[in-house]
Design a protein around this motif. Structure first.
Motif, PDB file in Angstrom:
ATOM      1  N   ALA A  20       0.833  -1.206   0.000  1.00 18.18           N
ATOM      2  CA  ALA A  20       0.000   0.000   0.000  1.00 18.18           C
ATOM      3  C   ALA A  20       0.866   1.254   0.000  1.00 18.18           C
ATOM      4  O   ALA A  20       1.899   1.310   0.661  1.00 18.18           O
ATOM      5  CB  ALA A  20      -0.916   0.001   1.219  1.00 18.18           C
ATOM      6  N   ASN A  21       0.414   2.258  -0.741  1.00 17.33           N
ATOM      7  CA  ASN A  21       1.104   3.540  -0.801  1.00 17.33           C
ATOM      8  C   ASN A  21       0.294   4.670  -0.195  1.00 17.33           C
ATOM      9  O   ASN A  21       0.831   5.746   0.058  1.00 17.33           O
ATOM     10  CB  ASN A  21       1.465   3.869  -2.248  1.00 17.33           C
ATOM     11  CG  ASN A  21       2.507   2.918  -2.784  1.00 17.33           C
ATOM     12  OD1 ASN A  21       3.661   2.982  -2.416  1.00 17.33           O
ATOM     13  ND2 ASN A  21       2.085   1.982  -3.631  1.00 17.33           N
ATOM     14  N   THR A  22      -1.005   4.435   0.011  1.00 21.79           N
ATOM     15  CA  THR A  22      -1.845   5.389   0.734  1.00 21.79           C
ATOM     16  C   THR A  22      -2.685   4.606   1.734  1.00 21.79           C
ATOM     17  O   THR A  22      -2.949   3.413   1.551  1.00 21.79           O
ATOM     18  CB  THR A  22      -2.786   6.188  -0.197  1.00 21.79           C
ATOM     19  OG1 THR A  22      -3.745   5.295  -0.771  1.00 21.79           O
ATOM     20  CG2 THR A  22      -2.010   6.901  -1.301  1.00 21.79           C
ATOM     21  N   PHE A  23      -3.124   5.314   2.773  1.00 22.86           N
ATOM     22  CA  PHE A  23      -3.882   4.666   3.842  1.00 22.86           C
ATOM     23  C   PHE A  23      -5.057   5.534   4.252  1.00 22.86           C
ATOM     24  O   PHE A  23      -5.022   6.761   4.125  1.00 22.86           O
ATOM     25  CB  PHE A  23      -2.970   4.427   5.054  1.00 22.86           C
ATOM     26  CG  PHE A  23      -1.843   3.477   4.775  1.00 22.86           C
ATOM     27  CD1 PHE A  23      -2.002   2.116   4.974  1.00 22.86           C
ATOM     28  CD2 PHE A  23      -0.636   3.930   4.282  1.00 22.86           C
ATOM     29  CE1 PHE A  23      -0.967   1.231   4.698  1.00 22.86           C
ATOM     30  CE2 PHE A  23       0.400   3.059   3.996  1.00 22.86           C
ATOM     31  CZ  PHE A  23       0.232   1.711   4.205  1.00 22.86           C
ATOM     32  N   LYS A  77       4.129   9.533   2.374  1.00 27.39           N
ATOM     33  CA  LYS A  77       3.328   8.382   2.822  1.00 27.39           C
ATOM     34  C   LYS A  77       3.702   7.948   4.233  1.00 27.39           C
ATOM     35  O   LYS A  77       2.848   7.478   4.989  1.00 27.39           O
ATOM     36  CB  LYS A  77       3.398   7.223   1.829  1.00 27.39           C
ATOM     37  CG  LYS A  77       4.754   6.692   1.502  1.00 27.39           C
ATOM     38  CD  LYS A  77       4.639   5.677   0.351  1.00 27.39           C
ATOM     39  CE  LYS A  77       5.995   5.259  -0.156  1.00 27.39           C
ATOM     40  NZ  LYS A  77       5.870   4.368  -1.316  1.00 27.39           N
ATOM     41  N   PRO A 176      -5.963   0.334   3.588  1.00 25.65           N
ATOM     42  CA  PRO A 176      -5.576   1.054   2.383  1.00 25.65           C
ATOM     43  C   PRO A 176      -6.489   2.240   2.102  1.00 25.65           C
ATOM     44  O   PRO A 176      -7.685   2.210   2.384  1.00 25.65           O
ATOM     45  CB  PRO A 176      -5.682   0.003   1.283  1.00 25.65           C
ATOM     46  CG  PRO A 176      -6.465  -1.116   1.862  1.00 25.65           C
ATOM     47  CD  PRO A 176      -6.358  -1.034   3.349  1.00 25.65           C
ATOM     48  N   GLY A 177      -5.898   3.303   1.546  1.00 20.69           N
ATOM     49  CA  GLY A 177      -6.647   4.497   1.187  1.00 20.69           C
ATOM     50  C   GLY A 177      -6.962   4.517  -0.302  1.00 20.69           C
ATOM     51  O   GLY A 177      -6.877   3.495  -0.991  1.00 20.69           O
ATOM     52  N   ALA A 180      -4.398   3.207  -3.552  1.00 19.90           N
ATOM     53  CA  ALA A 180      -3.327   2.682  -2.703  1.00 19.90           C
ATOM     54  C   ALA A 180      -2.318   1.845  -3.466  1.00 19.90           C
ATOM     55  O   ALA A 180      -1.186   1.684  -3.019  1.00 19.90           O
ATOM     56  CB  ALA A 180      -3.923   1.858  -1.568  1.00 19.90           C
ATOM     57  N   TRP A 181      -2.737   1.307  -4.627  1.00 18.98           N
ATOM     58  CA  TRP A 181      -1.896   0.284  -5.269  1.00 18.98           C
ATOM     59  C   TRP A 181      -1.303   0.783  -6.572  1.00 18.98           C
ATOM     60  O   TRP A 181      -1.967   1.435  -7.366  1.00 18.98           O
ATOM     61  CB  TRP A 181      -2.716  -0.966  -5.589  1.00 18.98           C
ATOM     62  CG  TRP A 181      -3.756  -1.324  -4.591  1.00 18.98           C
ATOM     63  CD1 TRP A 181      -5.101  -1.366  -4.796  1.00 18.98           C
ATOM     64  CD2 TRP A 181      -3.567  -1.706  -3.219  1.00 18.98           C
ATOM     65  NE1 TRP A 181      -5.735  -1.758  -3.643  1.00 18.98           N
ATOM     66  CE2 TRP A 181      -4.829  -1.970  -2.661  1.00 18.98           C
ATOM     67  CE3 TRP A 181      -2.438  -1.858  -2.426  1.00 18.98           C
ATOM     68  CZ2 TRP A 181      -5.003  -2.371  -1.340  1.00 18.98           C
ATOM     69  CZ3 TRP A 181      -2.600  -2.245  -1.100  1.00 18.98           C
ATOM     70  CH2 TRP A 181      -3.877  -2.506  -0.577  1.00 18.98           C
TER      71      TRP A 181
END
Length: 197
Positions: A20-23, A77, A176-177, A180-181
């Motif tokens: 994940a890159n965002t949450f 992030k 995940p936000g 995210a991927w």
């Protein structure tokens, strides 16, 4: 031939799991992290050495201290994730061996009296435990964003001034936000990886 783990669990842990890159803003509790650790601590390490040490970065002050050492692409992030864990190898893990390897307490001095040997072993076995930890995060229904883009010397000085620990990875953790991927990268096939002799 099928696996013992059902398809939904396989998807949760591997096939559908992504870095994940965002949450989301949903917090990650201490109870969730303890449940993750209490599961993954059973993963094997050589001599049962268990060198992984985890620093949970929750405070604003701690987050600022960490973010300054992250690579530019990882700063935002890491600043925004609900929880960040610094995974490190304890290079003095051998001090615990008499209690953790009770049937062979002499392993402490027989195999690990030299610092360079301990560091190599702690790095390898700590990396194994870091992988178990990431899968444990997934098992908790959370996403992990493991990173090695950072100034390792800076993190070691900032968080492990005793010189006994070495950072292995920094892992953002949470639900995940949006977006995210990244697209799924290819994986090598069985035939490319496995040989039989």
């Amino acid at each position: 031939m099928t696996l013992a783990l059902d398809a939904a669990a396989q998807d949760l842990l591997f096939r559908e799991a992504r870095t994940a890159n965002t949450f989301s803003d949903e917090p990650v509790s201490d109870e969730q992290v303890q449940a993750i650790y209490d599961l993954v601590k059973y993963g094997p390490t050589a001599f049962n050495q268990q060198p992984l040490r985890i620093v949970l970065v929750r405070s604003e002050e701690g987050r600022a201290r960490l973010v300054q050492h992250m690579a530019d692409g990882n700063k935002a992030k890491t600043s925004a994730a609900p929880l960040v864990a610094i995974l490190a190898a304890d290079n003095e893990f051998h001090e615990e061996l008499p209690s953790q390897l009770p049937h062979f307490p002499q392993a402490k001095d027989m195999f690990f009296s030299e610092r360079s040997v301990r560091e190599a072993s702690a790095t390898l076995n700590g990396a194994l435990q870091a992988a178990y930890f990431i899968v444990g995060v997934r098992a908790a229904g959370l996403a992990a964003g493991p990173m090695t883009g950072y100034d390792a010397d800076g993190i070691n000085k900032e968080f492990f001034a005793d010189g006994e620990h070495s950072v292995l990875a920094v892992v953002n953790i949470g639900k995940p936000g949006e977006d995210a991927w990244f697209p799924r990268s290819p994986r090598l096939s069985y035939e490319q990886v496995v040989t039989t002799v």
